[in-house]
Design an enzyme around this catalytic site. Structure first.
Site, short mmCIF file in Angstrom:
data_model
loop_
_atom_site.label_atom_id
_atom_site.label_comp_id
_atom_site.label_asym_id
_atom_site.label_seq_id
_atom_site.Cartn_x
_atom_site.Cartn_y
_atom_site.Cartn_z
N HIS A 1 56.14 41.12 12.77
CA HIS A 1 55.92 39.89 13.56
C HIS A 1 56.63 38.69 12.95
CE1 HIS A 1 53.09 41.83 16.20
NE2 HIS A 1 52.27 42.15 15.22
N ASP B 1 54.57 50.63 16.08
CA ASP B 1 53.30 49.90 15.92
C ASP B 1 52.74 49.61 17.33
OD1 ASP B 1 51.85 47.99 13.65
OD2 ASP B 1 51.77 47.09 15.65
N HIS C 1 51.63 46.90 18.38
CA HIS C 1 52.06 45.57 18.83
C HIS C 1 53.58 45.45 18.86
CE1 HIS C 1 48.10 45.10 16.76
NE2 HIS C 1 47.82 44.38 17.83
N ASP D 1 48.29 51.68 14.25
CA ASP D 1 47.22 51.05 15.01
C ASP D 1 47.20 51.49 16.47
OD1 ASP D 1 49.61 49.68 15.30
OD2 ASP D 1 48.79 47.71 14.80
C1 SP5 Z 1 51.20 44.13 12.11
C2 SP5 Z 1 50.09 44.05 13.11
O1 SP5 Z 1 49.59 45.08 13.54
N1 SP5 Z 1 49.62 42.83 13.44
C3 SP5 Z 1 48.59 42.67 14.39
C4 SP5 Z 1 48.10 41.29 14.54
C5 SP5 Z 1 47.01 41.17 15.57
N2 SP5 Z 1 46.36 39.93 15.48
C6 SP5 Z 1 45.47 39.50 16.49
C7 SP5 Z 1 44.51 40.51 16.95
C8 SP5 Z 1 43.37 39.92 17.74
C9 SP5 Z 1 42.73 40.98 18.53
N3 SP5 Z 1 41.37 40.79 18.79
C10 SP5 Z 1 40.69 42.04 18.64
C11 SP5 Z 1 39.39 42.15 19.25
C12 SP5 Z 1 38.77 43.40 18.72
N4 SP5 Z 1 37.49 43.70 19.15
ZN ZN Z 2 50.14 46.25 15.05
#
Ligand code: SP5
Ligand code: ZN
Length: 341
Positions: A158, A194, A196, A283
Protein backbone atom coordinates in the site's frame (compact mmCIF):
# COMPACT_ATOMS: atom_id res chain seq x y z
CA UNK A 1 13.23 -22.24 -0.69
CA UNK A 2 15.50 -19.69 0.96
CA UNK A 3 13.67 -17.75 3.72
CA UNK A 4 14.91 -14.40 5.07
CA UNK A 5 13.79 -12.70 8.29
CA UNK A 6 15.17 -10.50 11.08
CA UNK A 7 13.81 -10.22 14.63
CA UNK A 8 14.34 -6.45 14.26
CA UNK A 9 11.07 -6.64 12.32
CA UNK A 10 9.26 -7.10 15.64
CA UNK A 11 10.15 -3.58 16.86
CA UNK A 12 7.25 -1.80 15.17
CA UNK A 13 4.56 -2.32 17.80
CA UNK A 14 1.49 -0.07 17.43
CA UNK A 15 -0.40 0.59 20.66
CA UNK A 16 -3.79 0.22 19.01
CA UNK A 17 -5.95 0.46 15.90
CA UNK A 18 -9.42 1.90 15.45
CA UNK A 19 -11.90 -0.71 14.31
CA UNK A 20 -15.63 -0.10 14.18
CA UNK A 21 -15.15 3.11 16.13
CA UNK A 22 -13.28 1.54 19.00
CA UNK A 23 -9.55 1.54 19.73
CA UNK A 24 -8.52 -2.11 19.98
CA UNK A 25 -5.59 -4.45 19.49
CA UNK A 26 -3.83 -3.79 16.17
CA UNK A 27 -4.33 -6.45 13.47
CA UNK A 28 -0.84 -5.82 12.12
CA UNK A 29 1.25 -6.66 15.20
CA UNK A 30 4.63 -8.31 15.89
CA UNK A 31 2.96 -11.62 16.76
CA UNK A 32 2.12 -12.05 13.06
CA UNK A 33 5.79 -12.40 12.25
CA UNK A 34 6.42 -14.75 15.14
CA UNK A 35 3.58 -17.02 13.97
CA UNK A 36 4.94 -17.10 10.42
CA UNK A 37 8.45 -17.89 11.65
CA UNK A 38 7.13 -20.54 14.05
CA UNK A 39 5.17 -22.24 11.28
CA UNK A 40 8.16 -22.34 8.94
CA UNK A 41 10.49 -23.66 11.66
CA UNK A 42 8.00 -26.43 12.58
CA UNK A 43 7.98 -27.43 8.93
CA UNK A 44 11.76 -27.80 9.07
CA UNK A 45 12.73 -24.67 7.16
CA UNK A 46 15.86 -22.75 8.05
CA UNK A 47 15.53 -18.99 8.36
CA UNK A 48 18.40 -16.67 7.48
CA UNK A 49 18.92 -13.07 8.57
CA UNK A 50 19.14 -10.38 5.89
CA UNK A 51 22.19 -8.26 5.11
CA UNK A 52 21.96 -4.56 5.95
CA UNK A 53 21.56 -2.39 2.85
CA UNK A 54 22.05 1.37 2.59
CA UNK A 55 18.99 3.54 1.99
CA UNK A 56 19.92 4.08 -1.69
CA UNK A 57 18.01 1.13 -3.18
CA UNK A 58 14.94 2.19 -1.16
CA UNK A 59 15.30 5.75 -2.48
CA UNK A 60 15.05 4.33 -6.03
CA UNK A 61 11.27 4.02 -5.51
CA UNK A 62 10.60 6.37 -2.56
CA UNK A 63 10.85 10.15 -2.24
CA UNK A 64 13.88 11.38 -0.23
CA UNK A 65 11.80 13.81 1.84
CA UNK A 66 9.35 11.02 2.68
CA UNK A 67 12.17 8.72 3.85
CA UNK A 68 13.71 11.51 5.98
CA UNK A 69 10.26 12.06 7.51
CA UNK A 70 9.86 8.35 8.35
CA UNK A 71 13.28 8.29 9.98
CA UNK A 72 12.81 11.36 12.20
CA UNK A 73 9.09 11.67 12.87
CA UNK A 74 8.88 9.55 16.00
CA UNK A 75 11.76 11.37 17.75
CA UNK A 76 10.11 14.66 16.78
CA UNK A 77 6.86 13.34 18.26
CA UNK A 78 8.60 12.56 21.57
CA UNK A 79 10.59 15.82 21.52
CA UNK A 80 7.26 17.64 21.27
CA UNK A 81 6.34 16.04 24.60
CA UNK A 82 3.86 13.58 23.14
CA UNK A 83 3.07 10.05 24.21
CA UNK A 84 1.67 7.28 22.04
CA UNK A 85 2.15 6.72 18.34
CA UNK A 86 2.44 9.34 15.57
CA UNK A 87 -0.95 9.65 13.94
CA UNK A 88 -2.45 11.91 11.19
CA UNK A 89 -5.00 14.64 11.90
CA UNK A 90 -6.14 15.56 8.38
CA UNK A 91 -5.83 14.45 4.75
CA UNK A 92 -5.05 16.53 1.63
CA UNK A 93 -8.08 15.39 -0.36
CA UNK A 94 -10.04 17.08 -3.17
CA UNK A 95 -9.47 20.86 -3.52
CA UNK A 96 -6.56 20.88 -1.03
CA UNK A 97 -2.95 21.52 -2.07
CA UNK A 98 -1.06 18.25 -2.10
CA UNK A 99 2.07 19.45 -3.90
CA UNK A 100 4.15 20.33 -0.83
CA UNK A 101 4.49 19.03 2.71
CA UNK A 102 3.60 21.51 5.47
CA UNK A 103 6.27 22.53 8.00
CA UNK A 104 4.71 21.45 11.30
CA UNK A 105 4.85 17.95 12.72
CA UNK A 106 1.10 17.31 12.54
CA UNK A 107 1.01 18.82 9.08
CA UNK A 108 3.69 16.48 7.80
CA UNK A 109 2.18 13.33 9.34
CA UNK A 110 -1.13 14.32 7.75
CA UNK A 111 0.53 14.98 4.40
CA UNK A 112 2.25 11.60 4.11
CA UNK A 113 -0.48 9.37 5.64
CA UNK A 114 -3.49 8.06 3.75
CA UNK A 115 -5.31 6.23 6.54
CA UNK A 116 -5.61 6.22 10.34
CA UNK A 117 -4.76 2.51 10.79
CA UNK A 118 -1.04 2.98 10.17
CA UNK A 119 0.85 4.68 13.00
CA UNK A 120 4.55 5.37 13.54
CA UNK A 121 6.10 3.98 16.74
CA UNK A 122 9.53 4.17 18.31
CA UNK A 123 10.72 1.06 16.46
CA UNK A 124 9.08 1.72 13.10
CA UNK A 125 12.10 2.98 11.17
CA UNK A 126 14.37 0.14 12.30
CA UNK A 127 11.61 -2.37 11.55
CA UNK A 128 10.81 -1.16 8.07
CA UNK A 129 14.52 -0.99 7.16
CA UNK A 130 14.94 -4.61 8.31
CA UNK A 131 11.83 -5.61 6.35
CA UNK A 132 13.21 -3.94 3.21
CA UNK A 133 16.59 -5.62 3.87
CA UNK A 134 14.84 -9.00 3.56
CA UNK A 135 13.45 -8.01 0.16
CA UNK A 136 16.80 -6.60 -0.98
CA UNK A 137 18.74 -9.66 0.17
CA UNK A 138 16.30 -11.94 -1.66
CA UNK A 139 16.47 -9.78 -4.80
CA UNK A 140 20.29 -9.60 -4.81
CA UNK A 141 20.61 -13.40 -4.71
CA UNK A 142 17.55 -14.34 -6.76
CA UNK A 143 19.35 -15.47 -9.90
CA UNK A 144 21.44 -17.80 -7.77
CA UNK A 145 18.61 -18.93 -5.48
CA UNK A 146 15.92 -19.33 -8.16
CA UNK A 147 13.22 -18.99 -5.51
CA UNK A 148 13.18 -17.19 -2.16
CA UNK A 149 10.84 -15.82 0.45
CA UNK A 150 11.38 -12.41 2.06
CA UNK A 151 9.39 -12.67 5.28
CA UNK A 152 8.61 -8.98 5.31
CA UNK A 153 6.78 -7.42 8.25
CA UNK A 154 5.31 -4.87 8.17
CA UNK A 155 3.90 -5.35 4.66
CA UNK A 156 4.56 -2.89 1.85
CA UNK A 157 2.20 -2.93 -1.11
CA UNK A 158 0.00 0.00 0.00
CA UNK A 159 3.00 2.35 0.39
CA UNK A 160 3.68 4.66 -2.54
CA UNK A 161 6.56 6.89 -3.55
CA UNK A 162 5.68 9.41 -0.81
CA UNK A 163 2.85 8.00 1.29
CA UNK A 164 2.16 5.37 3.93
CA UNK A 165 -1.01 3.52 4.90
CA UNK A 166 -2.62 0.09 5.03
CA UNK A 167 0.06 -0.92 7.58
CA UNK A 168 2.75 -0.22 4.93
CA UNK A 169 5.65 2.29 4.93
CA UNK A 170 8.32 1.01 2.53
CA UNK A 171 7.06 -0.87 -0.51
CA UNK A 172 9.22 -3.99 -0.18
CA UNK A 173 7.99 -5.58 -3.44
CA UNK A 174 8.62 -2.37 -5.39
CA UNK A 175 12.07 -1.97 -3.85
CA UNK A 176 12.85 -5.57 -4.85
CA UNK A 177 11.50 -5.16 -8.39
CA UNK A 178 13.61 -2.03 -8.89
CA UNK A 179 16.67 -3.75 -7.43
CA UNK A 180 16.17 -6.61 -9.91
CA UNK A 181 15.94 -4.08 -12.74
CA UNK A 182 19.08 -2.32 -11.53
CA UNK A 183 20.89 -5.67 -11.36
CA UNK A 184 20.19 -6.28 -15.05
CA UNK A 185 16.72 -7.81 -15.36
CA UNK A 186 15.12 -6.01 -18.32
CA UNK A 187 11.53 -6.82 -17.43
CA UNK A 188 10.15 -7.63 -14.00
CA UNK A 189 6.62 -8.81 -13.22
CA UNK A 190 4.88 -8.24 -9.89
CA UNK A 191 1.97 -10.55 -9.10
CA UNK A 192 -0.04 -9.42 -6.07
CA UNK A 193 -2.33 -12.00 -4.43
CA UNK A 194 -3.02 -10.10 -1.19
CA UNK A 195 -6.76 -9.62 -0.49
CA UNK A 196 -6.30 -5.87 -0.89
CA UNK A 197 -5.26 -3.98 -4.00
CA UNK A 198 -1.61 -2.89 -3.88
CA UNK A 199 -2.29 0.74 -4.65
CA UNK A 200 1.26 1.78 -3.76
CA UNK A 201 2.89 -0.71 -6.11
CA UNK A 202 0.51 0.17 -8.93
CA UNK A 203 1.16 3.89 -8.47
CA UNK A 204 4.96 3.48 -8.41
CA UNK A 205 5.06 1.60 -11.72
CA UNK A 206 1.93 2.94 -13.44
CA UNK A 207 3.75 4.83 -16.20
CA UNK A 208 6.47 2.23 -16.77
CA UNK A 209 6.60 -0.50 -19.39
CA UNK A 210 9.47 -2.43 -17.77
CA UNK A 211 7.55 -3.54 -14.67
CA UNK A 212 4.18 -5.29 -14.99
CA UNK A 213 1.81 -5.05 -12.05
CA UNK A 214 -0.93 -7.73 -11.96
CA UNK A 215 -3.25 -8.03 -8.97
CA UNK A 216 -6.23 -10.07 -7.80
CA UNK A 217 -8.06 -8.39 -4.94
CA UNK A 218 -11.34 -7.39 -3.36
CA UNK A 219 -13.39 -4.86 -5.33
CA UNK A 220 -12.34 -1.35 -4.20
CA UNK A 221 -16.02 -0.36 -4.32
CA UNK A 222 -16.45 -2.38 -1.12
CA UNK A 223 -12.99 -2.83 0.36
CA UNK A 224 -9.80 -1.06 1.41
CA UNK A 225 -7.96 0.82 -0.13
CA UNK A 226 -11.25 2.01 -1.71
CA UNK A 227 -9.80 4.49 -4.19
CA UNK A 228 -7.73 2.38 -6.58
CA UNK A 229 -7.79 -1.14 -8.00
CA UNK A 230 -10.54 -1.09 -10.65
CA UNK A 231 -10.22 -3.17 -13.81
CA UNK A 232 -10.09 -0.11 -16.08
CA UNK A 233 -6.74 0.99 -14.61
CA UNK A 234 -4.46 -0.39 -17.30
CA UNK A 235 -1.39 1.87 -17.07
CA UNK A 236 -0.44 5.25 -18.43
CA UNK A 237 1.91 6.61 -21.08
CA UNK A 238 4.71 4.12 -21.71
CA UNK A 239 3.12 1.93 -19.02
CA UNK A 240 -0.20 1.55 -20.86
CA UNK A 241 -1.02 -2.16 -20.90
CA UNK A 242 1.45 -3.02 -18.09
CA UNK A 243 -1.11 -2.86 -15.28
CA UNK A 244 -3.73 -5.56 -14.76
CA UNK A 245 -6.35 -5.39 -12.01
CA UNK A 246 -8.74 -8.25 -11.37
CA UNK A 247 -11.20 -7.17 -8.66
CA UNK A 248 -13.41 -9.92 -7.25
CA UNK A 249 -16.55 -9.69 -5.10
CA UNK A 250 -16.75 -10.41 -1.40
CA UNK A 251 -17.54 -14.08 -0.82
CA UNK A 252 -15.21 -15.26 -3.59
CA UNK A 253 -14.37 -19.00 -3.29
CA UNK A 254 -11.47 -20.93 -4.84
CA UNK A 255 -13.16 -21.82 -8.16
CA UNK A 256 -13.63 -18.13 -9.01
CA UNK A 257 -10.28 -17.15 -7.52
CA UNK A 258 -8.54 -19.88 -9.50
CA UNK A 259 -9.95 -18.58 -12.80
CA UNK A 260 -8.69 -15.08 -11.97
CA UNK A 261 -5.31 -16.53 -11.02
CA UNK A 262 -5.05 -18.26 -14.40
CA UNK A 263 -5.70 -14.94 -16.13
CA UNK A 264 -3.14 -13.12 -13.97
CA UNK A 265 -0.53 -15.87 -14.44
CA UNK A 266 -1.20 -15.76 -18.17
CA UNK A 267 -0.51 -12.02 -18.19
CA UNK A 268 2.69 -12.48 -16.20
CA UNK A 269 3.94 -15.25 -18.50
CA UNK A 270 3.03 -13.29 -21.66
CA UNK A 271 4.96 -10.28 -20.33
CA UNK A 272 8.19 -12.23 -20.73
CA UNK A 273 9.74 -11.12 -17.46
CA UNK A 274 13.28 -12.05 -16.45
CA UNK A 275 12.18 -12.26 -12.81
CA UNK A 276 8.92 -12.23 -10.86
CA UNK A 277 8.07 -10.73 -7.48
CA UNK A 278 4.98 -12.18 -5.80
CA UNK A 279 3.29 -9.93 -3.24
CA UNK A 280 2.16 -12.77 -1.03
CA UNK A 281 -0.78 -11.79 1.15
CA UNK A 282 -2.62 -14.59 2.91
CA UNK A 283 -5.56 -12.46 4.02
CA UNK A 284 -7.71 -14.16 1.35
CA UNK A 285 -8.30 -16.85 4.00
CA UNK A 286 -11.94 -17.41 5.00
CA UNK A 287 -11.20 -16.81 8.68
CA UNK A 288 -9.21 -13.61 8.14
CA UNK A 289 -10.68 -10.94 10.42
CA UNK A 290 -10.26 -8.10 7.89
CA UNK A 291 -11.31 -9.84 4.71
CA UNK A 292 -14.23 -11.38 2.88
CA UNK A 293 -12.89 -14.04 0.52
CA UNK A 294 -13.45 -17.71 1.34
CA UNK A 295 -10.20 -19.52 0.60
CA UNK A 296 -9.70 -22.62 2.78
CA UNK A 297 -6.53 -24.12 4.24
CA UNK A 298 -6.38 -26.59 1.34
CA UNK A 299 -6.82 -23.82 -1.22
CA UNK A 300 -3.46 -22.36 -0.16
CA UNK A 301 -1.71 -25.52 -1.35
CA UNK A 302 -3.47 -25.02 -4.70
CA UNK A 303 -2.44 -21.37 -4.73
CA UNK A 304 1.16 -22.46 -4.16
CA UNK A 305 0.97 -25.06 -6.92
CA UNK A 306 -0.28 -22.43 -9.36
CA UNK A 307 2.47 -19.97 -8.33
CA UNK A 308 4.98 -22.78 -8.78
CA UNK A 309 4.26 -22.80 -12.52
CA UNK A 310 5.96 -19.41 -13.00
CA UNK A 311 8.95 -20.18 -15.15
CA UNK A 312 11.16 -17.29 -14.05
CA UNK A 313 13.28 -16.80 -10.92
CA UNK A 314 10.59 -15.86 -8.41
CA UNK A 315 10.81 -14.15 -5.05
CA UNK A 316 7.92 -14.06 -2.64
CA UNK A 317 7.45 -10.97 -0.49
CA UNK A 318 5.15 -11.31 2.51
CA UNK A 319 2.26 -8.85 2.60
CA UNK A 320 -0.96 -9.16 4.69
CA UNK A 321 -2.65 -11.95 6.63
CA UNK A 322 -4.28 -11.43 10.01
CA UNK A 323 -5.83 -14.75 11.05
CA UNK A 324 -3.02 -15.19 13.57
CA UNK A 325 -3.64 -18.85 14.47
CA UNK A 326 -3.49 -20.03 10.85
CA UNK A 327 -0.74 -17.80 9.46
CA UNK A 328 2.19 -20.18 9.84
CA UNK A 329 0.35 -23.27 8.64
CA UNK A 330 -1.16 -21.50 5.62
CA UNK A 331 2.22 -20.12 4.59
CA UNK A 332 3.70 -23.62 4.85
CA UNK A 333 0.86 -24.98 2.67
CA UNK A 334 1.70 -22.39 0.02
CA UNK A 335 5.41 -23.25 0.11
CA UNK A 336 4.71 -26.97 -0.18
CA UNK A 337 2.41 -26.21 -3.10
CA UNK A 338 5.12 -24.17 -4.82
CA UNK A 339 7.71 -26.91 -4.39
CA UNK A 340 5.25 -29.68 -5.27
CA UNK A 341 6.00 -31.51 -2.00
C1 SP5 B 1 -1.22 -5.16 3.76
C2 SP5 B 1 -2.67 -5.22 4.15
O1 SP5 B 1 -3.26 -6.29 4.10
N1 SP5 B 1 -3.25 -4.09 4.59
C3 SP5 B 1 -4.62 -4.05 4.95
C4 SP5 B 1 -5.06 -2.78 5.54
C5 SP5 B 1 -6.52 -2.79 5.89
N2 SP5 B 1 -6.86 -1.71 6.73
C6 SP5 B 1 -8.21 -1.38 6.99
C7 SP5 B 1 -9.08 -2.51 7.31
C8 SP5 B 1 -10.38 -2.09 7.93
C9 SP5 B 1 -11.36 -3.19 7.80
N3 SP5 B 1 -12.33 -3.24 8.81
C10 SP5 B 1 -12.52 -4.60 9.18
C11 SP5 B 1 -13.75 -4.91 9.89
C12 SP5 B 1 -13.59 -6.30 10.42
N4 SP5 B 1 -14.65 -6.80 11.17
ZN1 ZN C 1 -4.17 -7.20 2.60
Amino acid sequence: MRVIYSTDQERHAPLGEFNRGVLGQPYERPQRARELVGGLRSAGLTIETPDAFPVDPIARVHDAGYLAFLESVHSEWRAAGRDGDAFPLAFPIRSFRSDRPPVSLDGRVSYYAFDISTVITEGTWQTIRASADCALTAARDLVHDGRSLALCRPPGHHAGRDFFGGYCFINNAAVAAQALRDAGAERVAILDVDYHHGNGTQAIFYDRSDVLYASIHADPATDFPYFLGYADETGMGAGEGANCNIPLPRGTVWSTYSDALDVALGRVKAFGADATVVSLGIDTFAADPLSHFQLTNDDFAKLGAALGTLGTPTMFVMEGGYAIDDLGANLVRILHGIEGT
